[in-house]
Motif scaffolding. Sequence first.
Motif, PDB file in Angstrom:
ATOM      1  N   ALA A  13       0.817  -1.217   0.000  1.00 14.36           N
ATOM      2  CA  ALA A  13       0.000   0.000   0.000  1.00 14.36           C
ATOM      3  C   ALA A  13       0.851   1.268   0.000  1.00 14.36           C
ATOM      4  CB  ALA A  13      -0.943  -0.011   1.205  1.00 14.36           C
ATOM      5  N   ALA A  14       2.037   1.239   0.580  1.00 15.51           N
ATOM      6  CA  ALA A  14       2.901   2.417   0.629  1.00 15.51           C
ATOM      7  C   ALA A  14       3.403   2.828  -0.754  1.00 15.51           C
ATOM      8  CB  ALA A  14       4.082   2.155   1.555  1.00 15.51           C
ATOM      9  N   SER A  15       3.350   1.926  -1.734  1.00 16.05           N
ATOM     10  CA  SER A  15       3.819   2.265  -3.078  1.00 16.05           C
ATOM     11  C   SER A  15       2.854   3.190  -3.811  1.00 16.05           C
ATOM     12  CB  SER A  15       4.043   0.996  -3.896  1.00 16.05           C
ATOM     13  OG  SER A  15       2.811   0.357  -4.185  1.00 16.05           O
ATOM     14  N   VAL A  16       1.594   3.172  -3.434  1.00 17.66           N
ATOM     15  CA  VAL A  16       0.588   3.966  -4.151  1.00 17.66           C
ATOM     16  C   VAL A  16       0.858   5.465  -4.012  1.00 17.66           C
ATOM     17  CG1 VAL A  16      -1.877   4.459  -4.391  1.00 17.66           C
ATOM     18  CG2 VAL A  16      -1.105   2.103  -3.982  1.00 17.66           C
ATOM     19  N   PRO A  17       1.019   6.003  -2.794  1.00 17.08           N
ATOM     20  CA  PRO A  17       1.306   7.439  -2.708  1.00 17.08           C
ATOM     21  C   PRO A  17       2.669   7.808  -3.290  1.00 17.08           C
ATOM     22  CG  PRO A  17       1.287   6.449  -0.504  1.00 17.08           C
ATOM     23  CD  PRO A  17       0.808   5.412  -1.472  1.00 17.08           C
ATOM     24  N   LEU A  18       3.626   6.879  -3.293  1.00 15.27           N
ATOM     25  CA  LEU A  18       4.917   7.158  -3.912  1.00 15.27           C
ATOM     26  C   LEU A  18       4.750   7.429  -5.407  1.00 15.27           C
ATOM     27  CD1 LEU A  18       8.042   7.206  -3.897  1.00 15.27           C
ATOM     28  CD2 LEU A  18       7.949   4.743  -4.299  1.00 15.27           C
ATOM     29  N   ALA A  19       4.027   6.549  -6.097  1.00 13.17           N
ATOM     30  CA  ALA A  19       3.788   6.735  -7.533  1.00 13.17           C
ATOM     31  C   ALA A  19       3.017   8.030  -7.785  1.00 13.17           C
ATOM     32  CB  ALA A  19       3.030   5.542  -8.094  1.00 13.17           C
ATOM     33  N   ALA A  43      -6.539   8.911 -10.858  1.00 11.45           N
ATOM     34  CA  ALA A  43      -6.663   7.725 -11.715  1.00 11.45           C
ATOM     35  C   ALA A  43      -5.475   6.779 -11.491  1.00 11.45           C
ATOM     36  CB  ALA A  43      -6.756   8.139 -13.180  1.00 11.45           C
ATOM     37  N   LEU A  44      -4.268   7.328 -11.391  1.00  6.76           N
ATOM     38  CA  LEU A  44      -3.096   6.504 -11.134  1.00  6.76           C
ATOM     39  C   LEU A  44      -3.216   5.804  -9.781  1.00  6.76           C
ATOM     40  CD1 LEU A  44      -0.235   5.478 -11.715  1.00  6.76           C
ATOM     41  CD2 LEU A  44       0.620   7.607 -10.691  1.00  6.76           C
ATOM     42  N   SER A  45      -3.670   6.519  -8.774  1.00  9.67           N
ATOM     43  CA  SER A  45      -3.833   5.916  -7.446  1.00  9.67           C
ATOM     44  C   SER A  45      -4.794   4.737  -7.487  1.00  9.67           C
ATOM     45  CB  SER A  45      -4.340   6.955  -6.441  1.00  9.67           C
ATOM     46  OG  SER A  45      -3.379   7.962  -6.252  1.00  9.67           O
ATOM     47  N   CYS A  48      -3.047   1.783  -9.293  1.00  7.74           N
ATOM     48  CA  CYS A  48      -2.031   1.190  -8.420  1.00  7.74           C
ATOM     49  C   CYS A  48      -2.675   0.402  -7.287  1.00  7.74           C
ATOM     50  CB  CYS A  48      -1.117   2.270  -7.850  1.00  7.74           C
ATOM     51  SG  CYS A  48       0.009   3.013  -9.048  1.00  7.74           S
ATOM     52  N   ALA A  49      -3.731   0.953  -6.700  1.00 11.88           N
ATOM     53  CA  ALA A  49      -4.425   0.245  -5.616  1.00 11.88           C
ATOM     54  C   ALA A  49      -4.969  -1.095  -6.112  1.00 11.88           C
ATOM     55  CB  ALA A  49      -5.548   1.109  -5.052  1.00 11.88           C
ATOM     56  N   ASN A  50      -5.473  -1.128  -7.337  1.00  6.06           N
ATOM     57  CA  ASN A  50      -5.945  -2.393  -7.917  1.00  6.06           C
ATOM     58  C   ASN A  50      -4.797  -3.373  -8.095  1.00  6.06           C
ATOM     59  OD1 ASN A  50      -8.613  -1.657  -8.012  1.00  6.06           O
ATOM     60  ND2 ASN A  50      -8.578  -1.077 -10.166  1.00  6.06           N
ATOM     61  N   ALA A  51      -3.649  -2.894  -8.559  1.00  6.97           N
ATOM     62  CA  ALA A  51      -2.490  -3.776  -8.743  1.00  6.97           C
ATOM     63  C   ALA A  51      -2.014  -4.327  -7.401  1.00  6.97           C
ATOM     64  CB  ALA A  51      -1.360  -3.034  -9.447  1.00  6.97           C
ATOM     65  N   VAL A  52      -2.027  -3.490  -6.382  1.00  4.66           N
ATOM     66  CA  VAL A  52      -1.610  -3.940  -5.047  1.00  4.66           C
ATOM     67  C   VAL A  52      -2.571  -4.999  -4.523  1.00  4.66           C
ATOM     68  CG1 VAL A  52      -1.400  -3.209  -2.628  1.00  4.66           C
ATOM     69  CG2 VAL A  52      -0.337  -1.850  -4.441  1.00  4.66           C
ATOM     70  N   GLU A  53      -3.860  -4.751  -4.681  1.00  3.86           N
ATOM     71  CA  GLU A  53      -4.853  -5.676  -4.125  1.00  3.86           C
ATOM     72  C   GLU A  53      -5.022  -6.956  -4.936  1.00  3.86           C
ATOM     73  OE1 GLU A  53      -9.524  -5.793  -2.722  1.00  3.86           O
ATOM     74  OE2 GLU A  53      -8.550  -3.865  -3.049  1.00  3.86           O
ATOM     75  N   HIS A  54      -5.025  -6.839  -6.264  1.00  8.27           N
ATOM     76  CA  HIS A  54      -5.373  -7.985  -7.107  1.00  8.27           C
ATOM     77  C   HIS A  54      -4.215  -8.509  -7.958  1.00  8.27           C
ATOM     78  CE1 HIS A  54      -9.514  -7.064  -6.117  1.00  8.27           C
ATOM     79  NE2 HIS A  54      -9.341  -5.836  -6.567  1.00  8.27           N
ATOM     80  N   GLY A 111     -14.584  -1.501  -5.582  1.00 10.17           N
ATOM     81  CA  GLY A 111     -15.247  -1.855  -6.826  1.00 10.17           C
ATOM     82  C   GLY A 111     -15.544  -0.709  -7.777  1.00 10.17           C
ATOM     83  N   ARG A 112     -15.138   0.516  -7.420  1.00  9.41           N
ATOM     84  CA  ARG A 112     -15.440   1.646  -8.297  1.00  9.41           C
ATOM     85  C   ARG A 112     -14.213   2.229  -8.980  1.00  9.41           C
ATOM     86  NH1 ARG A 112     -18.423   5.476  -4.388  1.00  9.41           N
ATOM     87  NH2 ARG A 112     -16.949   4.523  -3.011  1.00  9.41           N
ATOM     88  N   GLY A 113     -13.038   1.673  -8.731  1.00  8.79           N
ATOM     89  CA  GLY A 113     -11.793   2.253  -9.233  1.00  8.79           C
ATOM     90  C   GLY A 113     -11.709   2.355 -10.740  1.00  8.79           C
ATOM     91  N   LEU A 114     -12.047   1.277 -11.460  1.00  7.90           N
ATOM     92  CA  LEU A 114     -11.948   1.312 -12.920  1.00  7.90           C
ATOM     93  C   LEU A 114     -12.944   2.302 -13.527  1.00  7.90           C
ATOM     94  CD1 LEU A 114     -11.378  -2.471 -13.638  1.00  7.90           C
ATOM     95  CD2 LEU A 114      -9.689  -0.631 -13.713  1.00  7.90           C
ATOM     96  N   CYS A 115     -14.129   2.386 -12.941  1.00  7.89           N
ATOM     97  CA  CYS A 115     -15.111   3.366 -13.430  1.00  7.89           C
ATOM     98  C   CYS A 115     -14.616   4.786 -13.185  1.00  7.89           C
ATOM     99  CB  CYS A 115     -16.463   3.141 -12.767  1.00  7.89           C
ATOM    100  SG  CYS A 115     -17.241   1.598 -13.276  1.00  7.89           S
ATOM    101  N   LEU A 116     -13.980   5.013 -12.050  1.00  6.60           N
ATOM    102  CA  LEU A 116     -13.424   6.326 -11.744  1.00  6.60           C
ATOM    103  C   LEU A 116     -12.316   6.689 -12.730  1.00  6.60           C
ATOM    104  CD1 LEU A 116     -13.540   8.723  -9.840  1.00  6.60           C
ATOM    105  CD2 LEU A 116     -11.999   7.507  -8.301  1.00  6.60           C
TER     106      LEU A 116
END
Length: 154
Positions: A13-19, A43-45, A48-54, A111-116
């Motif tokens: 999770a710490a990688s998301v704010p870095l990017a 959008a990048l966040s 990245c959050a999706n990549a971290v989780e899934h 569940g709303r990240g890709l739509c966002l």
Amino acid sequence: MSIWWSLHLRRDAASVPLARRLLLGTMETAGVDPDISYDLSVALSEACANAVEHGGDTTRGGGSEAYRVTAYLDGEKCRIEVADAGPGFPVGTAGPSRPPARPVPPDAEHGRGLCLIQELADHVHIGNKPGRGGAVVSFDKILKWREDAPLVAV
């Protein structure tokens, strides 16, 4: 003017704010309008959050501990790509500008990240890596520049 960078990040999770901070810093330095920078950073966040989780490959034993973020500011456009080594999207759900949609209640926290991402970017492509497994989310947006932008595209 052309700027690009690529990061190989741990699925943490710490990688998301870095990017996100790297993208915002790049755009601020280049002179991109703050509203455009903000949209792309959100959008990048989400990507990245999706990549971290899934983004882990649990089917092959172990799992990947990394994902990749690449950003290109080229002329009047910024393109961002986030790729992971997870199971990818189910067959038939990925494609240009078509997220794997499922009904999500308005108060849901997931569940709303890709739509966002679709709402914030001009063009979105969601797909799987050919032959290697993993998901790829890429999106781009036309840039607007501050009046005092030092690196305005010519």
